[in-house]
Design an enzyme around this catalytic site. Sequence first.
Site, short mmCIF file in Angstrom:
data_model
loop_
_atom_site.label_atom_id
_atom_site.label_comp_id
_atom_site.label_asym_id
_atom_site.label_seq_id
_atom_site.Cartn_x
_atom_site.Cartn_y
_atom_site.Cartn_z
CG ASN A 79 -36.91 -39.29 -62.77
OD1 ASN A 79 -36.12 -39.31 -63.72
ND2 ASN A 79 -37.29 -38.16 -62.17
CE LYS A 122 -34.83 -37.31 -59.72
NZ LYS A 122 -34.90 -36.42 -58.57
CD GLU A 125 -41.76 -36.52 -58.43
OE1 GLU A 125 -41.32 -37.64 -58.17
OE2 GLU A 125 -41.16 -35.73 -59.18
CB SER A 162 -37.42 -39.17 -49.96
OG SER A 162 -36.53 -38.11 -50.28
N GLY A 173 -36.90 -41.79 -57.58
CA GLY A 173 -35.61 -41.31 -58.06
C GLY A 173 -34.48 -42.17 -57.51
P1 PGA Z 1 -36.29 -39.10 -55.17
O1 PGA Z 1 -36.74 -38.43 -56.58
O2 PGA Z 1 -37.02 -40.42 -55.08
O3 PGA Z 1 -34.81 -39.27 -55.30
O4 PGA Z 1 -36.69 -38.17 -54.10
C1 PGA Z 1 -38.05 -38.52 -57.04
C2 PGA Z 1 -38.20 -37.74 -58.33
O5 PGA Z 1 -37.62 -36.64 -58.43
O6 PGA Z 1 -38.91 -38.17 -59.26
#
Ligand code: PGA
Length: 258
Positions: free
Chosen positions: A13, A15, A171, A217, A238
Amino acid sequence: MSNAIRKYLIAGNWKMNKTASEGVDLANEIVLSLAHQTDVSAVICPPFTALESCAKVLEGSNVQLGAQNMYPKAEGAFTGEVSPVMLRSLFCNFVILGHSERREYFKESDAFINEKVKAALESSLKPILCVGETLEEREADKTLEVIKTQLSGGLAGIDVENAEPIVIAYEPVWAIGTGKTATPEMAQEVHAAIRKELASIFNESVADHIRILYGGSMKPENASELLDQPDIDGGLIGGAALKAKSFIELVEIARQKV
Ligand code: PGA
């Protein structure tokens, strides 16, 4: 994951990161390493503005494309929105729906997310429906209640015969982008509860086929133990998906378990 029915899925993802040309560079690196493997479903979800350029890079490879959101109508007067038909035309196979950032910043409700899940399925897009509790909710012992509400709301009215392509991403909001990960045991407990809920919404066979990803994470350092859990079928990544090296490593860790 002990269940051979389900194929691991590692989805990146991105973002609101990467311009179209930066996306091409990242997609190119990923394709160089992962184009030919078929053990694990590898998916990248760039922002809308990089979908077309990334689709060209992925063409002919086994790395698939996903979007991060969509509007639940095919076309019309919805200024600024993007439809499932548009996503399909760019060869998207997946779409992330109900991410906690959309629930929080854009006030998306379970009912609206449900419209999106249905519209995605109608356009043959596989929805990655995100659910998860906030820190406050976890501390108040409301995790399972929150997840059940998000699942029953998000999946309302979906026919059992259409449900298998759905992917769920658990999540925990407090673990997203914070460096805090749920322990494998904590995650497994919620994943098992999600599968049980899916069995009651659909049936046991469908619940056995639906992939449930962990997100929050997840990175090469903690992925192996998470992926060892019987109900964790992959990850929604992410931060660690923004570098080719860590994304590729995550797919390789999953492959070693196949
Ligand atoms: P992160 O995000 O791996 O940076 O924690 C995961 C997500 O929001 O899909």
